[in-house]
Design a protein around this motif. Structure first.
Motif, mmCIF file in Angstrom:
data_model
loop_
_atom_site.group_PDB
_atom_site.id
_atom_site.type_symbol
_atom_site.label_atom_id
_atom_site.label_comp_id
_atom_site.label_asym_id
_atom_site.label_seq_id
_atom_site.Cartn_x
_atom_site.Cartn_y
_atom_site.Cartn_z
ATOM 1 N N SER A 3 25.398 32.440 36.723
ATOM 2 C CA SER A 3 26.783 32.694 36.567
ATOM 3 C C SER A 3 27.718 31.501 36.899
ATOM 4 O O SER A 3 27.359 30.500 37.470
ATOM 5 C CB SER A 3 27.361 33.558 37.732
ATOM 6 N N TYR A 6 30.246 29.693 40.411
ATOM 7 C CA TYR A 6 30.022 28.583 41.168
ATOM 8 C C TYR A 6 29.898 27.300 40.484
ATOM 9 O O TYR A 6 29.578 27.095 39.439
ATOM 10 C CB TYR A 6 29.008 29.064 42.302
ATOM 11 N N GLU A 10 25.991 24.088 42.879
ATOM 12 C CA GLU A 10 25.267 25.299 43.616
ATOM 13 C C GLU A 10 24.535 26.315 42.564
ATOM 14 O O GLU A 10 23.684 26.964 43.272
ATOM 15 C CB GLU A 10 26.560 26.119 44.086
ATOM 16 N N THR A 11 24.673 26.236 41.325
ATOM 17 C CA THR A 11 23.843 27.152 40.480
ATOM 18 C C THR A 11 22.703 26.366 40.268
ATOM 19 O O THR A 11 21.752 26.839 39.414
ATOM 20 C CB THR A 11 24.667 27.516 39.177
ATOM 21 N N TYR A 16 21.337 30.744 44.491
ATOM 22 C CA TYR A 16 22.840 30.606 44.609
ATOM 23 C C TYR A 16 23.514 31.572 43.699
ATOM 24 O O TYR A 16 24.664 31.588 43.433
ATOM 25 C CB TYR A 16 23.543 29.225 44.441
ATOM 26 N N ARG A 17 22.698 32.484 42.921
ATOM 27 C CA ARG A 17 23.124 33.286 41.909
ATOM 28 C C ARG A 17 24.010 34.585 42.694
ATOM 29 O O ARG A 17 23.785 34.681 43.720
ATOM 30 C CB ARG A 17 22.243 33.705 41.164
ATOM 31 N N ILE A 18 24.782 35.019 41.871
ATOM 32 C CA ILE A 18 25.606 36.294 42.263
ATOM 33 C C ILE A 18 25.064 37.328 42.655
ATOM 34 O O ILE A 18 23.978 37.686 41.825
ATOM 35 C CB ILE A 18 26.725 36.409 41.159
ATOM 36 N N LYS A 19 25.076 37.897 43.948
ATOM 37 C CA LYS A 19 24.476 39.005 44.365
ATOM 38 C C LYS A 19 25.297 40.391 44.172
ATOM 39 O O LYS A 19 24.508 41.329 43.810
ATOM 40 C CB LYS A 19 24.280 38.951 46.021
ATOM 41 N N ASN A 32 27.751 35.494 46.611
ATOM 42 C CA ASN A 32 26.444 34.854 46.299
ATOM 43 C C ASN A 32 25.291 35.279 47.096
ATOM 44 O O ASN A 32 25.530 35.831 47.974
ATOM 45 C CB ASN A 32 26.481 33.348 45.841
ATOM 46 N N GLU A 33 24.113 35.016 46.874
ATOM 47 C CA GLU A 33 23.032 35.254 47.672
ATOM 48 C C GLU A 33 23.146 34.593 49.197
ATOM 49 O O GLU A 33 22.361 35.233 50.034
ATOM 50 C CB GLU A 33 21.634 35.065 46.845
#
Length: 86
Positions: A3, A6, A10-11, A16-19, A32-33
């Motif tokens: 995504s 961030y 961060e990616t 660091y992906r969206i949770k 994020n995670e």
């Protein structure tokens, strides 16, 4: 592709992906995670601002988030509820 909520640094790693995400009528937030939160506001053109989402650094590690009409509430892993907006 991860995504764009961030920064590229961060990616770079999948951790660091969206949770989870939540959206209201004019506000949206992503967690994020790692439990970090970023939020966007609806612009006058009916688009979410995407240039620089607002980070929320004062929340601790967020485990749950809810967004309403111009406000959001986040529950962290210590059981503390934080709310902001109008």
């Amino acid at each position: 592709r991860p995504s764009t909520a961030y920064t590229e640094s961060e990616t770079a790693h999948s951790k660091y992906r969206i949770k989870t995400m939540a959206a209201g009528s004019d506000y949206a937030c992503a967690v994020n995670e790692l439990g970090k939160v970023r939020c966007w506001e609806l612009k006058s053109t009916d688009e979410l601002s995407s240039s620089s989402p607002s980070p929320r650094e004062d929340l601790g590690k967020v485990v749950q988030i809810s967004v309403g009409d111009g406000h959001a509430c986040a529950l962290n892993d210590q059981g503390v509820l934080h709310c902001w907006g109008r």
